[in-house]
Design a protein around this motif. Structure first.
Motif, short mmCIF file in Angstrom:
data_model
loop_
_atom_site.label_atom_id
_atom_site.label_comp_id
_atom_site.label_asym_id
_atom_site.label_seq_id
_atom_site.Cartn_x
_atom_site.Cartn_y
_atom_site.Cartn_z
N LYS A 186 -12.11 -2.23 -13.56
CA LYS A 186 -11.15 -1.45 -12.78
C LYS A 186 -11.78 -0.14 -12.30
O LYS A 186 -11.56 0.29 -11.16
CB LYS A 186 -9.92 -1.19 -13.65
CG LYS A 186 -8.72 -0.70 -12.89
CD LYS A 186 -7.53 -0.63 -13.83
CE LYS A 186 -6.41 0.14 -13.22
NZ LYS A 186 -5.29 0.31 -14.13
N VAL A 187 -12.58 0.48 -13.15
CA VAL A 187 -13.25 1.72 -12.79
C VAL A 187 -14.26 1.48 -11.68
O VAL A 187 -14.35 2.25 -10.72
CB VAL A 187 -13.92 2.37 -14.02
CG1 VAL A 187 -14.80 3.54 -13.61
CG2 VAL A 187 -12.88 2.82 -15.02
N LYS B 257 -7.01 -6.45 -5.30
CA LYS B 257 -7.44 -6.71 -6.67
C LYS B 257 -7.02 -5.58 -7.60
O LYS B 257 -6.57 -5.82 -8.72
CB LYS B 257 -8.96 -6.89 -6.73
CG LYS B 257 -9.42 -8.25 -6.25
CD LYS B 257 -10.92 -8.41 -6.15
CE LYS B 257 -11.73 -7.91 -7.29
NZ LYS B 257 -13.18 -8.19 -7.11
N LEU B 258 -7.13 -4.34 -7.13
CA LEU B 258 -6.72 -3.20 -7.94
C LEU B 258 -5.22 -3.20 -8.19
O LEU B 258 -4.76 -2.94 -9.30
CB LEU B 258 -7.15 -1.90 -7.25
CG LEU B 258 -6.93 -0.60 -8.02
CD1 LEU B 258 -7.73 -0.61 -9.31
CD2 LEU B 258 -7.31 0.59 -7.17
N GLN B 259 -4.45 -3.54 -7.16
CA GLN B 259 -2.99 -3.61 -7.31
C GLN B 259 -2.60 -4.72 -8.29
O GLN B 259 -1.72 -4.54 -9.12
CB GLN B 259 -2.33 -3.86 -5.95
CG GLN B 259 -0.82 -3.91 -6.00
CD GLN B 259 -0.21 -2.58 -6.42
OE1 GLN B 259 -0.67 -1.53 -5.99
NE2 GLN B 259 0.81 -2.64 -7.24
N GLU B 260 -3.27 -5.87 -8.19
CA GLU B 260 -2.98 -6.97 -9.12
C GLU B 260 -3.31 -6.59 -10.55
O GLU B 260 -2.56 -6.92 -11.47
CB GLU B 260 -3.76 -8.22 -8.71
CG GLU B 260 -3.24 -8.88 -7.46
CD GLU B 260 -4.15 -9.99 -6.95
OE1 GLU B 260 -5.25 -10.21 -7.53
OE2 GLU B 260 -3.76 -10.65 -5.96
N LYS C 145 -0.63 -6.35 -13.51
CA LYS C 145 -0.83 -7.12 -14.74
C LYS C 145 -0.73 -6.22 -15.96
O LYS C 145 -0.13 -6.58 -16.96
CB LYS C 145 -2.19 -7.80 -14.68
CG LYS C 145 -2.46 -8.75 -15.81
CD LYS C 145 -3.80 -9.45 -15.60
CE LYS C 145 -4.06 -10.44 -16.72
NZ LYS C 145 -5.37 -11.08 -16.54
N GLU C 146 -1.33 -5.03 -15.87
CA GLU C 146 -1.25 -4.08 -16.99
C GLU C 146 0.18 -3.60 -17.18
O GLU C 146 0.63 -3.38 -18.29
CB GLU C 146 -2.18 -2.90 -16.75
CG GLU C 146 -3.63 -3.22 -16.98
CD GLU C 146 -4.53 -2.01 -16.81
OE1 GLU C 146 -4.01 -0.88 -16.66
OE2 GLU C 146 -5.75 -2.20 -16.82
N GLY C 147 0.93 -3.44 -16.09
CA GLY C 147 2.33 -3.03 -16.18
C GLY C 147 3.17 -4.09 -16.86
O GLY C 147 4.06 -3.79 -17.66
#
Length: 146
Positions: free
Chosen positions: A6-7, A121-124, A128-130
């Motif tokens: 993610k970073v 991809k970042l939004q997904e 997913k983390e949410g």
């Protein structure tokens, strides 16, 4: 916990936005034809201003000749010559601008596609983390009218 993938994704997005993204992201808001026409029009306006300035410089440079031959110069021929030169000048600028801005738009398209893919991809990953943080339940902020 911060995920390395993610970073890296956020870093790629930030680098693009800081460098090429400054010009390419606003370009994405136009259709290709609209973008090319708008910038071609800007080029034609700047070419006209340039032509007028160059013509003024030539007149200032040849002022002695013009003042000596005020009654001998055929102004109609001279005006037609200047007009013909202007038409050629604008035509060359028009062709060059159309080619340049079409190529620029096409070159930016692949970068925009990669940028949008990275954002997706970042939004997904964030979604997913949410979901995981909320115990598998997704709470939507959409307005529901009963």
């Amino acid at each position: 916990m911060v995920r390395e993938e993610k970073v890296k994704l956020m870093s790629r997005i930030a680098i693009y936005e800081k460098n090429k993204g400054k010009t390419e992201i606003p370009m994405n808001g136009y259709y290709k034809g609209d973008y090319v026409r708008l910038h071609t029009l800007k080029a034609i306006v700047s070419a006209t201003v340039t032509f007028v300035l160059i013509a003024a410089l030539v007149v200032v440079y040849k002022i002695d000749f013009l003042l000596e031959n005020v009654f001998k110069v055929e102004y109609k021929k001279m005006a037609l010559g200047i007009l013909a030169l202007y038409v050629v000048w604008i035509f060359v600028y028009w062709i060059a601008a159309r080619i340049f801005y079409a190529q620029k738009y096409n070159a930016s398209k692949s970068n925009i596609i990669i940028y949008n893919h990275n954002l997706k991809k970042l939004q997904e990953a964030a979604d997913k983390e949410g979901v995981n943080a909320k115990g598998g339940v997704v709470i939507s902020d959409d307005f529901v009218d009963f």
